[in-house]
Write an enzyme that holds these catalytic residues in place. Sequence first.
Site, PDB file in Angstrom:
ATOM      1  N   HIS A  71       0.826  -1.221   0.000  1.00  0.00           N
ATOM      2  CA  HIS A  71       0.000   0.000   0.000  1.00  0.00           C
ATOM      3  C   HIS A  71       0.854   1.262   0.000  1.00  0.00           C
ATOM      4  CE1 HIS A  71      -3.014  -2.608   2.464  1.00  0.00           C
ATOM      5  NE2 HIS A  71      -3.017  -2.948   1.190  1.00  0.00           N
ATOM      6  N   LYS A 125       6.528   6.681   6.578  1.00  0.00           N
ATOM      7  CA  LYS A 125       6.108   5.788   7.669  1.00  0.00           C
ATOM      8  C   LYS A 125       7.313   5.371   8.497  1.00  0.00           C
ATOM      9  CE  LYS A 125       2.515   4.003   4.644  1.00  0.00           C
ATOM     10  NZ  LYS A 125       2.122   2.904   3.738  1.00  0.00           N
ATOM     11  N   TYR A 157       2.902   2.215  13.838  1.00  0.00           N
ATOM     12  CA  TYR A 157       3.667   3.114  12.983  1.00  0.00           C
ATOM     13  C   TYR A 157       3.142   4.536  13.002  1.00  0.00           C
ATOM     14  CZ  TYR A 157       0.151   1.443   9.549  1.00  0.00           C
ATOM     15  OH  TYR A 157      -1.010   1.063   8.893  1.00  0.00           O
ATOM     16  N   ASP A 208      -7.038  -6.509  -0.724  1.00  0.00           N
ATOM     17  CA  ASP A 208      -5.650  -6.756  -1.150  1.00  0.00           C
ATOM     18  C   ASP A 208      -5.568  -7.855  -2.197  1.00  0.00           C
ATOM     19  OD1 ASP A 208      -3.862  -5.992   1.978  1.00  0.00           O
ATOM     20  OD2 ASP A 208      -4.859  -4.729   0.464  1.00  0.00           O
TER      21      ASP A 208
HETATM   22  C1  LIG Z   1      -4.744   2.701   6.950  1.00  0.00           C
HETATM   23  C2  LIG Z   1      -5.963   3.173   7.701  1.00  0.00           C
HETATM   24  C3  LIG Z   1      -7.128   2.429   7.727  1.00  0.00           C
HETATM   25  N1  LIG Z   1      -8.218   2.885   8.422  1.00  0.00           N
HETATM   26  C4  LIG Z   1      -9.436   2.066   8.441  1.00  0.00           C
HETATM   27  C5  LIG Z   1     -10.075   1.894   7.087  1.00  0.00           C
HETATM   28  C6  LIG Z   1     -10.300   0.426   6.930  1.00  0.00           C
HETATM   29  O1  LIG Z   1     -11.681   0.118   6.903  1.00  0.00           O
HETATM   30  C7  LIG Z   1      -9.684  -0.257   8.140  1.00  0.00           C
HETATM   31  C8  LIG Z   1      -8.652  -1.265   7.736  1.00  0.00           C
HETATM   32  O2  LIG Z   1      -7.783  -0.609   6.828  1.00  0.00           O
HETATM   33  P1  LIG Z   1      -6.812  -1.444   5.899  1.00  0.00           P
HETATM   34  O3  LIG Z   1      -7.474  -2.740   5.515  1.00  0.00           O
HETATM   35  O4  LIG Z   1      -6.377  -0.515   4.800  1.00  0.00           O
HETATM   36  O5  LIG Z   1      -5.613  -1.756   6.890  1.00  0.00           O
HETATM   37  P2  LIG Z   1      -4.165  -2.300   6.445  1.00  0.00           P
HETATM   38  O6  LIG Z   1      -4.332  -3.337   5.389  1.00  0.00           O
HETATM   39  O7  LIG Z   1      -3.439  -2.634   7.673  1.00  0.00           O
HETATM   40  O8  LIG Z   1      -3.533  -1.020   5.763  1.00  0.00           O
HETATM   41  C9  LIG Z   1      -2.210  -0.617   6.022  1.00  0.00           C
HETATM   42  O9  LIG Z   1      -1.384  -1.581   5.451  1.00  0.00           O
HETATM   43  C10 LIG Z   1      -0.051  -1.261   5.134  1.00  0.00           C
HETATM   44  C11 LIG Z   1       0.859  -2.103   5.997  1.00  0.00           C
HETATM   45  C12 LIG Z   1       0.327   0.149   5.172  1.00  0.00           C
HETATM   46  O10 LIG Z   1       1.504   0.470   5.088  1.00  0.00           O
HETATM   47  C13 LIG Z   1      -0.691   1.196   5.263  1.00  0.00           C
HETATM   48  O11 LIG Z   1      -0.377   2.043   6.352  1.00  0.00           O
HETATM   49  C14 LIG Z   1      -2.079   0.755   5.397  1.00  0.00           C
HETATM   50  O12 LIG Z   1      -2.625   0.727   4.103  1.00  0.00           O
HETATM   51  O13 LIG Z   1      -9.055   0.782   8.909  1.00  0.00           O
HETATM   52  C15 LIG Z   1      -8.222   4.082   9.104  1.00  0.00           C
HETATM   53  O14 LIG Z   1      -9.216   4.470   9.720  1.00  0.00           O
HETATM   54  N2  LIG Z   1      -7.080   4.851   9.084  1.00  0.00           N
HETATM   55  C16 LIG Z   1      -5.949   4.441   8.411  1.00  0.00           C
HETATM   56  O15 LIG Z   1      -4.925   5.165   8.444  1.00  0.00           O
END
Ligand SMILES: Cc1cn([C@H]2C[C@H](O)[C@@H](COP(=O)(O)OP(=O)(O)O[C@H]3O[C@H](C)C(=O)[C@H](O)[C@H]3O)O2)c(=O)[nH]c1=O
Length: 182
Positions: free
Chosen positions: A61, A71, A131, A169
């Site tokens: 991402h 980050k 992070y 993803d």
């Molecule tokens: C990233 C983020 C997400 N969210 C909410 C929105 C989504 O419904 C839920 C899960 O988000 P997500 O599936 O995108 O989470 P990750 O897959 O851990 O995303 C992260 O994964 C990789 C490791 C990264 O480097 C990024 O920081 C980030 O994209 O959290 C928020 O409210 N705020 C945020 O900053």
Amino acid sequence: MNFTTTPIAGLVVIEPKIWRDNRGEFLETYNEDLFKENGVDQHFVQDNQSLSQRGSLRGLHAQASPNAQGKLVRVISGRVMDVAVDIRTNSPTFGQTFHIELNAADAKMLWIPVGFLHGFIALEDHTIFAYKVTAKYDKASEIGVRYDDPAFNIQWPLGPEELVLSEKDLQLPLLKDIENPF
Ligand SMILES: Cc1cn([C@H]2C[C@H](O)[C@@H](COP(=O)(O)OP(=O)(O)O[C@H]3O[C@H](C)C(=O)[C@H](O)[C@H]3O)O2)c(=O)[nH]c1=O
């Protein structure tokens, strides 16, 4: 706190000093002056945290400008293989990947500047990933690339049968099929 550059310009490995005594441990996980002195002069605006079971793979991402994020990543509990992919169009290391094990034991951190795809795979259950980011979350700015994009040939350490990914993803495109914002 030791700062070590990597073969990819901008990526920095940070090893905090861990103070141990009969009660346990203490460490600084961020120090503005030390980071500035070592070339990481950033303003962080948001802290994030995720909990993952073994095999959970989050990534690859990034966020596009004007919400592109630097980050500072670390592991509070458990272990991950963390991966950063240089997609800065004019970078001599464009397309190159850097991976490192981050774990709670040595508390190593990785500074990932703007211009990288980022992801990690949890190597243990109850892995807590924490992070700091330099720009706020903005869903509309999110970009993503498949974790197994053949352009990067990332050798994830767990077998395909162990991987746990979000539906989002699993449906990400290849880098060649998106407009690179960096
Ligand atoms: C990233 C983020 C997400 N969210 C909410 C929105 C989504 O419904 C839920 C899960 O988000 P997500 O599936 O995108 O989470 P990750 O897959 O851990 O995303 C992260 O994964 C990789 C490791 C990264 O480097 C990024 O920081 C980030 O994209 O959290 C928020 O409210 N705020 C945020 O900053």
